[in-house]
Write an enzyme that holds these catalytic residues in place. Structure first.
Site, PDB file in Angstrom:
ATOM      1  N   CYS A 148       0.988   3.362   3.151  1.00 41.81           N
ATOM      2  CA  CYS A 148       1.333   2.567   4.236  1.00 41.81           C
ATOM      3  C   CYS A 148       2.996   2.540   4.039  1.00 41.81           C
ATOM      4  CB  CYS A 148       1.097   1.152   4.182  1.00 41.81           C
ATOM      5  SG  CYS A 148      -0.515   1.003   4.211  1.00 41.81           S
ATOM      6  N   CYS A 168       0.812  -1.086   0.057  1.00 42.88           N
ATOM      7  CA  CYS A 168       0.120  -0.100   0.034  1.00 42.88           C
ATOM      8  C   CYS A 168       0.804   1.298   0.123  1.00 42.88           C
ATOM      9  CB  CYS A 168      -0.990  -0.117   1.317  1.00 42.88           C
ATOM     10  SG  CYS A 168      -1.582   1.502   2.070  1.00 42.88           S
TER      11      CYS A 168
END
Length: 126
Positions: free
Chosen positions: A48, A45
């Site tokens: 992330c 991600c």
């Protein structure tokens, strides 16, 4: 769609608030004696990935005063259900006893993390 995206969408649909430990009256995080930030996301991600160095720095800078944990919910689907995750990244702020104080989703920078802790009554400084 990639299999990771399909798996994530399936995860989102499967996760319901009533499945989370906190909705059942318990805390998914044991009290550690210090405030605890849990970031739930995935290694692949992008937001992330952007948060990883921030979390690493917080963990190093406040060792012994704040615990920081990252959980990859794509690799640990049971953890996503346990924490009631519906979107990544999600950050959950816990007090020293393991009581959830605040939850938010999306990228968050270091200054905003520290400001959130301050609003919650914890002073870590910048």
């Amino acid at each position: 769609m990639t299999s990771a995206v399909v798996a994530f969408l399936s995860l989102v649909v499967a996760c319901e608030k009533s499945d989370s430990a906190s909705a059942q009256g318990g805390s998914p995080v044991a009290g550690t004696g210090v405030p605890h930030l849990v970031d739930l996301g995935a290694d692949k991600c992008i937001p992330c990935q952007m948060m990883k160095p921030i979390l690493d720095d917080l963990e190093k800078d406040f060792a012994g005063r704040m615990d920081v944990t990252f959980i990859d919910v794509w690799k640990n689907r049971d953890e996503a259900r346990r924490f009631g995750i519906q979107m990544i990244p999600t950050q959950i702020f816990y007090d020293e006893k393991g009581v959830e104080l605040y939850r938010r989703s999306g990228f968050i920078g270091r200054e905003d993390i520290l400001a959130t802790w301050q609003r919650l009554g914890y002073e870590f400084g910048q």
